[in-house]
Design a protein around this motif. Structure first.
Motif, mmCIF file in Angstrom:
data_model
loop_
_atom_site.group_PDB
_atom_site.id
_atom_site.type_symbol
_atom_site.label_atom_id
_atom_site.label_comp_id
_atom_site.label_asym_id
_atom_site.label_seq_id
_atom_site.Cartn_x
_atom_site.Cartn_y
_atom_site.Cartn_z
ATOM 1 N N ARG A 1 0.819 -1.215 0.000
ATOM 2 C CA ARG A 1 0.000 0.000 0.000
ATOM 3 C C ARG A 1 0.850 1.261 0.000
ATOM 4 N N THR A 2 1.982 1.236 0.696
ATOM 5 C CA THR A 2 2.863 2.408 0.735
ATOM 6 C C THR A 2 3.377 2.740 -0.654
ATOM 7 N N THR A 3 3.745 1.710 -1.391
ATOM 8 C CA THR A 3 4.267 1.913 -2.745
ATOM 9 C C THR A 3 3.171 2.399 -3.683
ATOM 10 N N VAL A 4 1.988 1.808 -3.589
ATOM 11 C CA VAL A 4 0.864 2.234 -4.437
ATOM 12 C C VAL A 4 0.554 3.708 -4.199
ATOM 13 N N ALA A 5 0.516 4.130 -2.946
ATOM 14 C CA ALA A 5 0.233 5.529 -2.624
ATOM 15 C C ALA A 5 1.313 6.449 -3.168
ATOM 16 N N ALA A 6 2.579 6.016 -3.093
ATOM 17 C CA ALA A 6 3.683 6.839 -3.586
ATOM 18 C C ALA A 6 3.608 7.010 -5.099
ATOM 19 N N VAL A 7 3.280 5.945 -5.815
ATOM 20 C CA VAL A 7 3.158 6.028 -7.273
ATOM 21 C C VAL A 7 2.005 6.948 -7.653
ATOM 22 N N ASN A 8 0.900 6.826 -6.956
ATOM 23 C CA ASN A 8 -0.238 7.712 -7.238
ATOM 24 C C ASN A 8 0.117 9.171 -6.990
ATOM 25 N N ALA A 9 0.830 9.423 -5.898
ATOM 26 C CA ALA A 9 1.185 10.803 -5.556
ATOM 27 C C ALA A 9 2.093 11.417 -6.609
ATOM 28 N N MET A 10 2.987 10.615 -7.179
ATOM 29 C CA MET A 10 3.942 11.155 -8.139
ATOM 30 C C MET A 10 3.363 11.215 -9.548
ATOM 31 N N ALA A 11 2.694 10.137 -9.979
ATOM 32 C CA ALA A 11 2.296 10.012 -11.381
ATOM 33 C C ALA A 11 0.803 10.141 -11.626
ATOM 34 N N LYS A 12 0.018 10.254 -10.544
ATOM 35 C CA LYS A 12 -1.448 10.383 -10.688
ATOM 36 C C LYS A 12 -2.013 9.289 -11.603
ATOM 37 N N MET A 13 -1.661 8.036 -11.325
ATOM 38 C CA MET A 13 -2.059 6.935 -12.188
ATOM 39 C C MET A 13 -3.408 6.331 -11.817
ATOM 40 N N GLY A 14 -3.977 6.762 -10.704
ATOM 41 C CA GLY A 14 -5.293 6.262 -10.334
ATOM 42 C C GLY A 14 -5.302 4.837 -9.842
ATOM 43 N N LEU A 15 -4.188 4.382 -9.288
ATOM 44 C CA LEU A 15 -4.167 3.037 -8.712
ATOM 45 C C LEU A 15 -5.056 3.005 -7.469
ATOM 46 N N PRO A 16 -5.591 1.858 -7.119
ATOM 47 C CA PRO A 16 -6.542 1.773 -5.991
ATOM 48 C C PRO A 16 -5.849 1.899 -4.638
ATOM 49 N N GLU A 17 -5.955 3.063 -4.002
ATOM 50 C CA GLU A 17 -5.248 3.301 -2.740
ATOM 51 C C GLU A 17 -5.921 2.619 -1.555
ATOM 52 N N THR A 18 -7.095 2.046 -1.773
ATOM 53 C CA THR A 18 -7.745 1.310 -0.684
ATOM 54 C C THR A 18 -7.150 -0.077 -0.517
ATOM 55 N N THR A 19 -6.354 -0.521 -1.483
ATOM 56 C CA THR A 19 -5.783 -1.860 -1.427
ATOM 57 C C THR A 19 -4.603 -1.903 -0.471
ATOM 58 N N GLU A 20 -4.419 -3.021 0.181
ATOM 59 C CA GLU A 20 -3.240 -3.236 1.028
ATOM 60 C C GLU A 20 -2.078 -3.804 0.222
ATOM 61 N N ALA A 21 -2.394 -4.474 -0.874
ATOM 62 C CA ALA A 21 -1.359 -5.037 -1.741
ATOM 63 C C ALA A 21 -1.922 -5.195 -3.142
ATOM 64 N N LEU A 22 -1.097 -4.855 -4.133
ATOM 65 C CA LEU A 22 -1.483 -4.987 -5.532
ATOM 66 C C LEU A 22 -0.555 -6.004 -6.182
ATOM 67 N N LEU A 23 -1.139 -7.040 -6.758
ATOM 68 C CA LEU A 23 -0.364 -8.101 -7.408
ATOM 69 C C LEU A 23 -0.536 -7.978 -8.914
ATOM 70 N N LEU A 24 0.573 -7.967 -9.632
ATOM 71 C CA LEU A 24 0.561 -7.919 -11.093
ATOM 72 C C LEU A 24 1.086 -9.245 -11.619
ATOM 73 N N ALA A 25 0.313 -9.903 -12.463
ATOM 74 C CA ALA A 25 0.736 -11.156 -13.086
ATOM 75 C C ALA A 25 0.659 -10.982 -14.585
ATOM 76 N N ALA A 26 1.624 -11.534 -15.317
ATOM 77 C CA ALA A 26 1.640 -11.417 -16.772
ATOM 78 C C ALA A 26 1.964 -12.763 -17.399
ATOM 79 N N PHE A 27 1.457 -12.979 -18.603
ATOM 80 C CA PHE A 27 1.777 -14.169 -19.383
ATOM 81 C C PHE A 27 2.095 -13.757 -20.814
ATOM 82 N N ASP A 28 3.124 -14.370 -21.385
ATOM 83 C CA ASP A 28 3.476 -14.136 -22.784
ATOM 84 C C ASP A 28 3.307 -15.418 -23.604
ATOM 85 N N THR A 29 2.311 -16.197 -23.244
ATOM 86 C CA THR A 29 2.003 -17.465 -23.898
ATOM 87 C C THR A 29 1.142 -17.224 -25.141
ATOM 88 N N PRO A 30 0.930 -18.249 -25.956
ATOM 89 C CA PRO A 30 0.064 -18.070 -27.132
ATOM 90 C C PRO A 30 -1.358 -17.668 -26.786
#
Length: 468
Positions: free
Chosen positions: A267-296
């Motif tokens: 949550r600390t990191t999400v709030a910091a990114v929002n404060a700097m870049a105004k990206m609209g990430l969900p500040e109510t979250t305690e943790a944000l998980l990003l998963a990616a796949f480069d499969t077919p």
């Protein structure tokens, strides 16, 4: 009076050194202006002492590097190799009276071979430049540190760096097939191979990877490449606790999924990114998980992982619809460390790696450490491989806050070892973690490492005072 170099007046000693270097280097490659050389004194780490270099040299050829090392050996002058100085452990910091050997001018991509799937590069090639160049041939160089637009391949090799894609593709060490190395006395040695397989003798190539310039100067590298994968799609999952997010990570890995990226922001990191870049990430979250796949079929993989996140307690799961939306989410992750630095002006970025199963314990422990020391500590993590970057934010002008920052940094490393982890997953030891390396590998391990150092550098000229 006849004086040895160590007894000679400083101006005379510097003159002797400069004269010897200029005998084999062009004048523009030898920098002695103290205002200029001071800018080469340190990397990006906090709390790491740096000395005053006698001279900075910027060679362009292997022969010029050999000349520098022969001169250093003859005059018994220490040499500190440097890349782009984006390191975070003080591994590229100058020592008093040293030659700083900056390899940034050796920046040629010498070969890209689609059949053998290799690239041959000089150490000053920037990671992102190599990635783009091989991409034009339908190939892929996976290691991608967050500083990939600035950091060099030589620096990546020196610290065995990682990046966002390690969960699927591994770290730099797994892509270095062979090296040309200038030894401390100026001799040139080749290690490794260009072939897909090879087991002749000791694996000296892997010995140099992660040695932080303490055994030799890498002047050429043979790197393994992969076929370029499809464009990845990203999923974002919000959690009401870091523990729930870490539970999702365990479920994903235990389920046999192979994401190309699995990153966590607290949550600390999400709030910091929002404060700097105004990206609209969900500040109510305690943790944000990003998963990616480069499969077919990344959408199907994201759906399966999304279900696992929901089973672990995710409050919201949002798969990206396209590559552009995926890149926006990844940009938020890449901005994390810059955003955290803006919180108090200075950061200490830890690099503790623990078994995936203990990731939640580490994050909860960091929260307790932050509360105890009354500090802001944000955690970003390469969650898929357990490599966390607890980032201590502090005001360097406040002595008490600086003291608490250093104490919290050490407590985080102690916690990592307690959880069965290691003090560094990709940033290296440098000077910042020398004491902790000794604790991790023990006195016998240190003795063996010093023995290896003596074989390659008996005069202790290469990056002295680093590692141990």
């Amino acid at each position: 009076m006849i004086m040895s170099r160590t007894e000679a007046a400083p101006d005379q000693a510097l003159g002797d050194l400069t004269e010897r270097l200029l005998a084999g280097l062009p004048a523009e490659a030898v920098l002695t202006d103290t205002d200029v050389t001071a800018s080469y004194a340190h990397d990006m780490a906090s709390f790491c002492p740096a000395g005053t270099p006698a001279v900075v040299v910027l060679p362009r050829t292997v022969e010029e590097v050999q000349h520098v090392m022969r001169t250093a050996t003859a005059l018994r002058v220490p040499v500190v190799p440097q890349g782009a100085r984006t390191g975070l452990s003080g591994g590229a910091n100058a020592s008093d009276g040293c030659i700083v050997l900056s390899l940034t001018k050796m920046d040629r991509i010498l070969e890209i071979n689609p059949v053998d799937r290799i690239a041959v590069v000089e150490p000053g090639v920037v990671n992102a430049a190599l990635s783009r160049a091989v991409g034009e041939h339908g190939l892929y160089y996976p290691p991608d540190p967050s500083s990939w637009e600035m950091c060099t391949i030589g620096g990546n090799i020196g610290t065995a760096s990682g990046g966002l894609c390690c969960v699927k593709y591994g770290v730099t060490a797994e892509y270095v097939l062979g090296l040309d190395v200038v030894l401390a006395d100026g001799r040139l040695m080749s290690t490794g191979r260009r072939t897909a397989k090879g087991v002749a003798g000791y694996d000296l190539t892997r010995l140099f990877v992660g040695s932080e310039g303490s055994l030799g100067i890498v002047v050429r590298a043979v790197l393994a490449l992969r076929p370029k994968p499809p464009q990845q799609l990203v999923l974002a999952a919000e959690f009401a606790s870091a523990a729930a997010a870490c539970d999702a990570v365990c479920r994903i890995m235990a389920g046999g999924h192979v994401p190309s990226l699995l990153e966590l922001m607290d949550r600390t990191t999400v709030a910091a990114v929002n404060a700097m870049a105004k990206m609209g990430l969900p500040e109510t979250t305690e943790a944000l998980l990003l998963a990616a796949f480069d499969t077919p079929d990344p959408a199907a993989d994201l759906a399966a992982v999304g279900a696992l996140c929901e089973a672990a307690g995710a409050t919201q799961v949002v798969p990206a619809d396209d590559v552009a939306e995926s890149e926006l989410l990844l940009q938020a992750r890449r901005l994390s460390l810059t955003a955290l630095e803006a919180v108090r002006g200075v950061t200490m970025i830890d690099d503790v790696c623990v078994p995936r199963s203990r990731l939640g314990d580490l994050i909860e422990g960091v929260e307790r450490i932050a509360e105890r020391h009354r500090l802001t500590i944000g955690v970003v993590a390469h969650a898929g491989d357990g490599n966390t970057h607890p980032t201590v934010c502090f005001d360097a002008a406040d002595p008490d806050e600086s003291r608490r920052a250093r104490e919290s940094f050490d407590e985080i490393m102690a916690l990592g070892l307690e959880l069965g982890g290691t003090i560094t997953g990709e940033h290296g030891v440098g000077v910042l973690k020398k004491e902790w390396m000794a604790r991790e590998i023990g006195p016998v391990g240190i003795e063996m490492q010093r023995g290896i150092k003596r074989v390659f550098d008996p005069l202790d000229l290469l990056n002295p005072g680093k590692l141990f």
